[in-house]
Design a protein around this motif. Sequence first.
Motif, PDB file in Angstrom:
ATOM      1  N   THR A  66       0.843  -1.208   0.000  1.00  0.00           N
ATOM      2  CA  THR A  66       0.000   0.000   0.000  1.00  0.00           C
ATOM      3  C   THR A  66       0.867   1.242   0.000  1.00  0.00           C
ATOM      4  OG1 THR A  66      -1.780  -1.143   1.171  1.00  0.00           O
ATOM      5  CG2 THR A  66      -1.764   1.261   1.315  1.00  0.00           C
ATOM      6  N   TYR A  67       1.896   1.236   0.833  1.00  0.00           N
ATOM      7  CA  TYR A  67       2.808   2.375   0.910  1.00  0.00           C
ATOM      8  C   TYR A  67       3.498   2.622  -0.431  1.00  0.00           C
ATOM      9  CZ  TYR A  67       6.846   5.175   2.216  1.00  0.00           C
ATOM     10  OH  TYR A  67       7.802   6.158   2.279  1.00  0.00           O
ATOM     11  N   VAL A  68       4.009   1.566  -1.055  1.00  0.00           N
ATOM     12  CA  VAL A  68       4.686   1.699  -2.354  1.00  0.00           C
ATOM     13  C   VAL A  68       3.721   2.289  -3.383  1.00  0.00           C
ATOM     14  CG1 VAL A  68       5.687   0.402  -4.286  1.00  0.00           C
ATOM     15  CG2 VAL A  68       6.414  -0.094  -1.942  1.00  0.00           C
ATOM     16  N   ASN A  69       2.506   1.759  -3.414  1.00  0.00           N
ATOM     17  CA  ASN A  69       1.511   2.260  -4.373  1.00  0.00           C
ATOM     18  C   ASN A  69       1.192   3.730  -4.125  1.00  0.00           C
ATOM     19  OD1 ASN A  69       1.363  -0.204  -5.698  1.00  0.00           O
ATOM     20  ND2 ASN A  69      -0.383  -0.898  -4.505  1.00  0.00           N
ATOM     21  N   PRO A  79      -0.731  12.620   2.895  1.00  0.00           N
ATOM     22  CA  PRO A  79      -1.553  12.425   4.109  1.00  0.00           C
ATOM     23  C   PRO A  79      -1.841  10.945   4.398  1.00  0.00           C
ATOM     24  CG  PRO A  79      -2.450  14.213   2.793  1.00  0.00           C
ATOM     25  CD  PRO A  79      -1.390  13.567   1.966  1.00  0.00           C
ATOM     26  N   GLN A  80      -2.101  10.155   3.365  1.00  0.00           N
ATOM     27  CA  GLN A  80      -2.359   8.727   3.570  1.00  0.00           C
ATOM     28  C   GLN A  80      -1.090   8.005   4.033  1.00  0.00           C
ATOM     29  OE1 GLN A  80      -3.362  10.531   0.871  1.00  0.00           O
ATOM     30  NE2 GLN A  80      -5.106   9.564  -0.140  1.00  0.00           N
ATOM     31  N   ARG A  81       0.046   8.386   3.453  1.00  0.00           N
ATOM     32  CA  ARG A  81       1.316   7.779   3.858  1.00  0.00           C
ATOM     33  C   ARG A  81       1.634   8.124   5.312  1.00  0.00           C
ATOM     34  NH1 ARG A  81       5.403   9.688  -0.516  1.00  0.00           N
ATOM     35  NH2 ARG A  81       3.734  10.883  -1.448  1.00  0.00           N
ATOM     36  N   TYR A  82       1.363   9.365   5.684  1.00  0.00           N
ATOM     37  CA  TYR A  82       1.566   9.797   7.068  1.00  0.00           C
ATOM     38  C   TYR A  82       0.710   8.959   8.012  1.00  0.00           C
ATOM     39  CZ  TYR A  82       1.229  12.645  11.286  1.00  0.00           C
ATOM     40  OH  TYR A  82       1.224  13.061  12.586  1.00  0.00           O
ATOM     41  N   THR A  83      -0.559   8.794   7.674  1.00  0.00           N
ATOM     42  CA  THR A  83      -1.472   8.005   8.499  1.00  0.00           C
ATOM     43  C   THR A  83      -1.004   6.561   8.617  1.00  0.00           C
ATOM     44  OG1 THR A  83      -3.342   9.419   7.912  1.00  0.00           O
ATOM     45  CG2 THR A  83      -3.868   7.212   8.730  1.00  0.00           C
ATOM     46  N   LEU A  84      -0.583   5.985   7.495  1.00  0.00           N
ATOM     47  CA  LEU A  84      -0.082   4.613   7.493  1.00  0.00           C
ATOM     48  C   LEU A  84       1.120   4.480   8.425  1.00  0.00           C
ATOM     49  CD1 LEU A  84      -0.296   1.764   6.180  1.00  0.00           C
ATOM     50  CD2 LEU A  84       1.289   2.585   4.442  1.00  0.00           C
ATOM     51  N   MET A  85       2.051   5.423   8.348  1.00  0.00           N
ATOM     52  CA  MET A  85       3.239   5.369   9.201  1.00  0.00           C
ATOM     53  C   MET A  85       2.890   5.591  10.675  1.00  0.00           C
ATOM     54  SD  MET A  85       5.829   4.482   7.527  1.00  0.00           S
ATOM     55  CE  MET A  85       5.686   3.975   5.832  1.00  0.00           C
ATOM     56  N   MET A  86       1.966   6.486  10.945  1.00  0.00           N
ATOM     57  CA  MET A  86       1.565   6.731  12.334  1.00  0.00           C
ATOM     58  C   MET A  86       0.903   5.487  12.929  1.00  0.00           C
ATOM     59  SD  MET A  86       2.670   9.554  13.438  1.00  0.00           S
ATOM     60  CE  MET A  86       1.765   9.673  14.966  1.00  0.00           C
ATOM     61  N   GLU A  87       0.051   4.829  12.161  1.00  0.00           N
ATOM     62  CA  GLU A  87      -0.595   3.608  12.648  1.00  0.00           C
ATOM     63  C   GLU A  87       0.443   2.528  12.905  1.00  0.00           C
ATOM     64  OE1 GLU A  87      -3.457   2.790   9.580  1.00  0.00           O
ATOM     65  OE2 GLU A  87      -4.886   4.265  10.371  1.00  0.00           O
ATOM     66  N   HIS A  88       1.402   2.413  12.002  1.00  0.00           N
ATOM     67  CA  HIS A  88       2.454   1.416  12.185  1.00  0.00           C
ATOM     68  C   HIS A  88       3.316   1.759  13.394  1.00  0.00           C
ATOM     69  CE1 HIS A  88       5.293  -1.692  11.437  1.00  0.00           C
ATOM     70  NE2 HIS A  88       6.267  -0.826  11.270  1.00  0.00           N
ATOM     71  N   LYS A  89       3.593   3.031  13.583  1.00  0.00           N
ATOM     72  CA  LYS A  89       4.379   3.472  14.738  1.00  0.00           C
ATOM     73  C   LYS A  89       3.661   3.098  16.036  1.00  0.00           C
ATOM     74  CE  LYS A  89       5.989   7.686  16.984  1.00  0.00           C
ATOM     75  NZ  LYS A  89       6.008   9.153  16.901  1.00  0.00           N
ATOM     76  N   GLU A  90       2.344   3.298  16.075  1.00  0.00           N
ATOM     77  CA  GLU A  90       1.571   2.942  17.265  1.00  0.00           C
ATOM     78  C   GLU A  90       1.642   1.432  17.522  1.00  0.00           C
ATOM     79  OE1 GLU A  90      -2.338   4.558  16.649  1.00  0.00           O
ATOM     80  OE2 GLU A  90      -1.583   6.617  16.642  1.00  0.00           O
ATOM     81  N   ASP A  91       1.531   0.639  16.461  1.00  0.00           N
ATOM     82  CA  ASP A  91       1.656  -0.815  16.600  1.00  0.00           C
ATOM     83  C   ASP A  91       3.042  -1.187  17.124  1.00  0.00           C
ATOM     84  OD1 ASP A  91      -0.915  -1.106  15.599  1.00  0.00           O
ATOM     85  OD2 ASP A  91      -0.255  -1.705  13.586  1.00  0.00           O
ATOM     86  N   ALA A  92       4.065  -0.552  16.587  1.00  0.00           N
ATOM     87  CA  ALA A  92       5.435  -0.844  17.002  1.00  0.00           C
ATOM     88  C   ALA A  92       5.655  -0.455  18.466  1.00  0.00           C
ATOM     89  CB  ALA A  92       6.432  -0.122  16.097  1.00  0.00           C
ATOM     90  N   LEU A  93       5.084   0.664  18.889  1.00  0.00           N
ATOM     91  CA  LEU A  93       5.209   1.081  20.288  1.00  0.00           C
ATOM     92  C   LEU A  93       4.501   0.096  21.217  1.00  0.00           C
ATOM     93  CD1 LEU A  93       4.809   4.953  19.955  1.00  0.00           C
ATOM     94  CD2 LEU A  93       6.855   3.702  20.703  1.00  0.00           C
ATOM     95  N   ALA A  94       3.350  -0.422  20.793  1.00  0.00           N
ATOM     96  CA  ALA A  94       2.643  -1.426  21.594  1.00  0.00           C
ATOM     97  C   ALA A  94       3.475  -2.701  21.704  1.00  0.00           C
ATOM     98  CB  ALA A  94       1.275  -1.729  20.979  1.00  0.00           C
TER      99      ALA A  94
END
Length: 147
Positions: A66-69, A79-94
């Motif tokens: 999704t990110y590559v596309n 904005p979508q890439r930012y959201t994707l990275m923020m969600e992944h960052k939250e998962d990584a922090l958990a």
Amino acid sequence: MHTVKEAAMITGLTEHAVRFYTDKGLVPSVQRNKNNIRLFDEESINWLFGVKCLRQSGMPIEDIKTYVNLCLEGDSTIPQRYTLMMEHKEDALAQLEEAKQHIAHLEQKTALYQAILEHRSFDTTNPANWEKIQHMHSDVFYSPTVR
């Protein structure tokens, strides 16, 4: 231009991973020669490094796709890439918090074993010893009788 083997050496990935990532469409700039052999230019190598970094951070292949596309669509997708990275960052922090709990548990266990080795504590981890120490910890042992 680099071969799969060279791309693997440059990026620190396995040849299998390089092929897998290209087959999944995660390296859009990869080229093929007349014999259908993958060839990697500097842009392709950069994509591989980016994919490697995202995979090492735990991002699923589908999200990387999704990110590559989104990257290929251009700046309008920032904005979508930012959201994707923020969600992944939250998962990584958990996951990091969970890993910290695992480490704390291991620290307790290794401290206990160190104390046992130094004869400062009795081996409470061996079920064969539990009958001897049950009176000390009756609140944590299973008992079939109702109290």
